[in-house]
Design a protein around this motif. Sequence first.
Motif, PDB file in Angstrom:
ATOM      1  N   SER B  42      -6.289  13.637  24.968  1.00  0.00           N
ATOM      2  CA  SER B  42      -6.689  12.891  23.761  1.00  0.00           C
ATOM      3  C   SER B  42      -8.171  12.556  23.781  1.00  0.00           C
ATOM      4  N   GLN B  86      -0.713  11.865  16.643  1.00  0.00           N
ATOM      5  CA  GLN B  86       0.698  11.746  17.006  1.00  0.00           C
ATOM      6  C   GLN B  86       1.397  10.669  16.163  1.00  0.00           C
ATOM      7  N   ASP B  87       0.694   9.538  15.937  1.00  0.00           N
ATOM      8  CA  ASP B  87       1.310   8.443  15.171  1.00  0.00           C
ATOM      9  C   ASP B  87       0.943   8.510  13.686  1.00  0.00           C
ATOM     10  N   GLN B 144       4.196  13.430   9.070  1.00  0.00           N
ATOM     11  CA  GLN B 144       3.249  14.301   9.752  1.00  0.00           C
ATOM     12  C   GLN B 144       2.750  15.378   8.800  1.00  0.00           C
ATOM     13  N   ASP B 162      -3.702  15.834  17.689  1.00  0.00           N
ATOM     14  CA  ASP B 162      -3.407  15.215  18.972  1.00  0.00           C
ATOM     15  C   ASP B 162      -1.907  14.950  19.058  1.00  0.00           C
ATOM     16  N   GLU B 163      -1.216  15.720  19.865  1.00  0.00           N
ATOM     17  CA  GLU B 163       0.245  15.594  20.008  1.00  0.00           C
ATOM     18  C   GLU B 163       0.921  15.537  18.642  1.00  0.00           C
ATOM     19  N   THR B 165       3.369  16.964  17.389  1.00  0.00           N
ATOM     20  CA  THR B 165       4.830  17.056  17.348  1.00  0.00           C
ATOM     21  C   THR B 165       5.471  16.081  18.328  1.00  0.00           C
ATOM     22  N   GLY B 166       4.664  15.213  18.898  1.00  0.00           N
ATOM     23  CA  GLY B 166       5.144  14.300  19.936  1.00  0.00           C
ATOM     24  C   GLY B 166       6.284  13.401  19.493  1.00  0.00           C
ATOM     25  N   ASN B 167       6.322  13.065  18.200  1.00  0.00           N
ATOM     26  CA  ASN B 167       7.343  12.134  17.716  1.00  0.00           C
ATOM     27  C   ASN B 167       8.421  12.844  16.894  1.00  0.00           C
ATOM     28  N   THR B 173       9.526  20.125  14.647  1.00  0.00           N
ATOM     29  CA  THR B 173       8.408  20.621  15.457  1.00  0.00           C
ATOM     30  C   THR B 173       8.116  22.073  15.107  1.00  0.00           C
ATOM     31  N   THR B 194      -0.773  19.067  23.452  1.00  0.00           N
ATOM     32  CA  THR B 194       0.675  18.876  23.498  1.00  0.00           C
ATOM     33  C   THR B 194       1.128  18.871  24.952  1.00  0.00           C
TER      34      THR B 194
END
Lengths: 304, 226
Positions: B42, B86-87, B144, B162-163, B165-167, B173, B194
Amino acid sequence: MIVNLKRVIRAGSINFWRNSAVAMASIFVLTVTLLVIGSLILGSTYLNSTLEGIRSRVDISVTFKTDVNENAVLVLKEDLELLPEVREVSYASREQELAEFRERHQDNALLIQSLEEVGNPFGARLSILATDPAQYDSVERFLNNYDGGAEGAGGIIDQISFKKDIIDKLLALIDTGQKVGITLSALLVLMSILVTFNTISLTIYIAREEISVMRLVGADNSYIRGPFVIEGVIAGTIAALISIGLLYPVVIWIRNITAGVYGGVDLVSYYISHFGQLFLILLASGIILGVVSGFLAIGRYLKV
Amino acid sequence: MIYFDKVSKVYFDKSLALDDVSFTIEPGEFVSVVGHSGAGKSTLLKMIIAEEKPTEGKVFFESVDVHSLSHRRIPDLRRRVGSVFQDFRLLPNKTTFENIAFTMEAAGRSDEEVQSDVPHVLELVGLDDKMWHFPFELSGGERQRVAIARALVNQPDLLIADEPTGNLDPVTTHEIMEIFKKINDIGTTVILTTHNKGVIDKLGKRVLTLERGRLVRDDKEGRYVI
């Protein structure tokens, strides 16, 4: 530039309605502050006018014996008017005094009736207003000399009444009251400004994430600040409207409880005649407070 | 297009996020940055949009040293880079349409452009029917996609994610990754971080591997190897 201004105003208004709960908090503290400022203005007007009223009533009242020739009184009046210490001399003849007394006591039948029997017990009267309350001693001295010494004038004065002592005390009291009042009000205003600033800082703290997101998607500072400034303007305007509205019942209440007080201005008519001025002061204070606190509070979140 | 020159980052608590990292990314590339949590992924992305400053070294976007830009010039840089987090980081009090329109307005685009481009970009991410929803009314995957639409709408030269698909669940995804591939196909450079092994192995694109702040691998058609 104009497109931006339009967008900023639109965004600010939309945010204001969507965040109405948060906006309420700002409006509430702004209203309290404006009420304090408004009361301060009205209160000092009231005190000042009372003070002025009392000052203008500080006079020396000279009552003449009932058998004194009117001409002798008028000669003394002219002499007095030549003194530099004297601002104004007003003459009331015996008949005027009697008429005034009758009018004042018209409800008291017994008094009026006994007056009929006695005839006119009043002597003519001169009311002397000095240019400065401190000059009364020399005016009094002049009168005493005149009455004792000058030929033809000997012994025409029945009584010199002089309310200076009481009035001095009253003036000193009001003066102290005013100083204490101003100090307390200034503190109160300062406190409410700080509370307002804190509340608005909190509302912006709630939006800090949003502010950083705006920065990250490439908005520049003025474009981010703009809507918050507009929100401050809206909150300040609403608070000014509420406070000017709330002050009206307050002045009516004050008028009612001070109806018998000596010398005060009628605050209701003051409120009505100075409505525009009062509203502009509240509006300007509300907007400045809302905008400046918002502007300062947002700064620390713009560093991203 | 992007050049990291011996970049190190030490945070206030003395933790080392990046340690002497150098690499170059060419226009049109699709680069994944992988590594464990705390490996510095990140931080690396944040440096490209001047959200973080390197302790040592320099980061170039085209020929511009990103961290020599004044505070006032940074928005110009960020308008050329689309960012996805990500968020999601949507503006909670704005609708889908307004979230995307905000980025365009901030970049000084005209009302006509906003009216025509926002529906278009929402169609691209398959959300044209949710235009007037607020973020809280959308699912994670939908949010997203709004964020991606927002990142794309100013036609950036570079997209960083930044990430992203993290959530998200595996199906979403996959959909999101398809969108990224599509974006890359039309010529936009994409950098994403990721720690999802499946995503990387399926992509078959360049992979930078970070371990405790150091760049340990740089594979042309990489797999997730840690």
